[in-house]
Write a protein that holds these residues in place. Sequence first.
Motif, PDB file in Angstrom:
ATOM      1  N   GLN A 134      41.935  15.437  12.177  1.00  0.00           N
ATOM      2  CA  GLN A 134      41.278  14.946  13.398  1.00  0.00           C
ATOM      3  C   GLN A 134      39.761  14.834  13.223  1.00  0.00           C
ATOM      4  OE1 GLN A 134      40.914  15.870  18.200  1.00  0.00           O
ATOM      5  NE2 GLN A 134      42.123  17.240  16.947  1.00  0.00           N
ATOM      6  N   ASN A 135      39.148  15.861  12.648  1.00  0.00           N
ATOM      7  CA  ASN A 135      37.685  15.855  12.518  1.00  0.00           C
ATOM      8  C   ASN A 135      37.177  16.309  11.154  1.00  0.00           C
ATOM      9  OD1 ASN A 135      36.772  15.069  15.218  1.00  0.00           O
ATOM     10  ND2 ASN A 135      37.756  16.963  15.893  1.00  0.00           N
ATOM     11  N   GLU A 136      37.992  17.029  10.388  1.00  0.00           N
ATOM     12  CA  GLU A 136      37.485  17.764   9.223  1.00  0.00           C
ATOM     13  C   GLU A 136      37.231  16.922   7.986  1.00  0.00           C
ATOM     14  OE1 GLU A 136      40.330  18.037  10.794  1.00  0.00           O
ATOM     15  OE2 GLU A 136      41.967  18.803   9.575  1.00  0.00           O
ATOM     16  N   GLY A 191      45.591   3.191  20.386  1.00  0.00           N
ATOM     17  CA  GLY A 191      46.203   3.643  21.642  1.00  0.00           C
ATOM     18  C   GLY A 191      45.123   4.117  22.599  1.00  0.00           C
ATOM     19  N   HIS A 192      45.093   5.420  22.939  1.00  0.00           N
ATOM     20  CA  HIS A 192      44.162   5.980  23.928  1.00  0.00           C
ATOM     21  C   HIS A 192      44.278   5.225  25.255  1.00  0.00           C
ATOM     22  CE1 HIS A 192      42.605   8.683  21.027  1.00  0.00           C
ATOM     23  NE2 HIS A 192      41.994   7.773  20.307  1.00  0.00           N
ATOM     24  N   PHE A 193      45.431   5.409  25.900  1.00  0.00           N
ATOM     25  CA  PHE A 193      45.664   4.734  27.173  1.00  0.00           C
ATOM     26  C   PHE A 193      45.120   5.614  28.296  1.00  0.00           C
ATOM     27  CE2 PHE A 193      48.987   3.094  24.255  1.00  0.00           C
ATOM     28  CZ  PHE A 193      48.394   1.852  24.084  1.00  0.00           C
ATOM     29  N   ARG A 249      30.315   6.236  14.949  1.00  0.00           N
ATOM     30  CA  ARG A 249      30.083   6.991  16.183  1.00  0.00           C
ATOM     31  C   ARG A 249      30.193   8.498  15.946  1.00  0.00           C
ATOM     32  NH1 ARG A 249      33.493   2.660  18.568  1.00  0.00           N
ATOM     33  NH2 ARG A 249      31.955   1.195  19.348  1.00  0.00           N
ATOM     34  N   LEU A 250      29.487   9.246  16.793  1.00  0.00           N
ATOM     35  CA  LEU A 250      29.635  10.703  16.903  1.00  0.00           C
ATOM     36  C   LEU A 250      29.671  11.373  15.525  1.00  0.00           C
ATOM     37  CD1 LEU A 250      32.211  10.459  19.829  1.00  0.00           C
ATOM     38  CD2 LEU A 250      29.794  11.099  20.007  1.00  0.00           C
ATOM     39  N   SER A 251      30.678  12.224  15.302  1.00  0.00           N
ATOM     40  CA  SER A 251      30.687  12.969  14.043  1.00  0.00           C
ATOM     41  C   SER A 251      31.139  12.119  12.852  1.00  0.00           C
ATOM     42  CB  SER A 251      31.563  14.221  14.170  1.00  0.00           C
ATOM     43  OG  SER A 251      32.785  13.923  14.790  1.00  0.00           O
TER      44      SER A 251
END
Length: 375
Positions: free
Chosen positions: A76-78, A247-249, A118-120
Motif C-alpha cells: 500500500q505505501n512501503e 476504482g475508489h467509488f 502525489r503525496l508519498s
Amino acid sequence: MSISTPLRVALLSLPWVLSCADGSVTRCTDSNSTCTLREASEEAGVFMGTTSEGAGWASTEIGTLVETHFSSVTTQNELKWSIASAPGVYDFERADETIDFAEQHGLRARGHTLFWHRLSGIPSWLGDELAAAADPEARLRELMQAHVRAVVGRYAGRIDTWDVVNEPLDVFSGNPAPDSIFFQTFERYEDFLDLSFQLARQEDPTAKLFLNEIFPSINEAKFEGLLALVRGMLERGTPIDGVGFQGHFVVQLPDAEILRQRLQAFADLGLLVEITELDVSINLVNDQPDPLAAQAEIYRGVAAACLAVTACRGITTWNVHDGLTWLDRDPLFAPLGPHRPTLFDESLNPKPAYESVREAFVAALARKAAQTFPR
Ligand code: G3I
C-alpha cells in the motif's frame, strides 16, 4: 457420445461438484461448499487481492485474515519513493515484511508504485535536487534509473506485477496531470512514461508492468485520455503489459456494463487489465433500505465485469477492513465518513459484499464448467 440439451441442462442444475474437461474439480461450485474467497478466486484463475497495512501487519490478525481470504497483496505505501530519505538511502524493512509474507503464504505480490507525483509518491528531497540541477530533466532521469535499480532490482523475480506509473493524468480529465513533477520536468511527457517502463523492464524482465489510473470507469474523458495515452505507448513500443483501473467509488457508483466495456477496450489492445484499488463508500448507498446489501451488489457487479473479460487478472480491494480504510483518514474524505467501504467490518467479520464477490467467482466457475462439459 452426444447429450441432448435438456439432459445437459438437467445435469448442470444438479448440486454436484462440477468436473472440468481436464478432469479438475471445481470444488467451489458445490452447493455445500464452504470455500473461501481466496479458494474461489484461485479456482477461477484470477487474483483476489488486498493491501498491506502498516508496520508489523503481517504477524497480526490482519495477516491471518489476508492469507485466508486473499490470493494477492499490494504494497500500500512501503514501496513508494518516499521510503528513500535521501537519494539512494532506502528503508526496506516494511516492504520486506510484505514480500516475505506473500512468499510464505503463496500470495501474488503486487508492487505499488514506482512513479506517482502525489503525496508519498514523491520523496521530500526531490524538488530541491531538481532545482539545484543544471539540467533538471537529465538529473531526474538519473534519479529515476537509480530508484528503479534499487527497488525493482531488490525484488526482481519476487514481485509479480508493478504499478510502474500511477495516475499520470489529471484527476478529472484526460489531460496529463499538470501538477506532476514529471510533467513539469520532462520536455516531452511521453519520454517520462517510456523511460519508466523501459527501466522497469530492464531491471526485471519477468515482471508484468502496469500503468494504474483513477476513475477511468466513471469518467468518460478520463477513459478516453487513458486509452489515447496507452495507444501512444504501444505505438512507440513501450514495454507496457497492462492497465489498472483503481476504482475508489466515493463520489459516484460505477455502471458494471460500462466498466466491462472499458476493461475490454484495453484488452482489445492486447493488454492485461486489473481492478487495482477497489472500495465502495457506504455513503453512496445509504439511502437504500439495506445499504450493506446495496454495497454488496456494487461489488458483485465490479467482480462480474472483471470476470467477463478474459484479460482481467483480478481485483484488489483497497484496505483489508473498514477500520483501516484510507478514506476515513484522508483530509478530503474523512469528514464525510465513516465510509465502511471494504469486504470486512471493523471487527474483521465478512460483510455481505464478501459473499457477493465470492458468488461472482463461483458463478464464473459454474459457467466455465458448463462450457467445458462434454458435448
Ligand atoms: O507512516 C506515517 C506515520 O509515521 C505518521 O505518524 C502518520 C501521521 O499522519 O503518517 C503516516 O504516513 C501516512 C501513510 O498513509 C501511512 O498511514 C501518510 O501520512 C499518508 O499520506 C499515507 O496515505 C496513503 C496515501 O495513498 C498517500 O500515500 C494511504 O495510506 C494510501 O491508501 C493511499 O493510496 C493511494 C494509492 O497509493 C494511489 N491511488 C489512490 C490511493 C488513495 O489515496
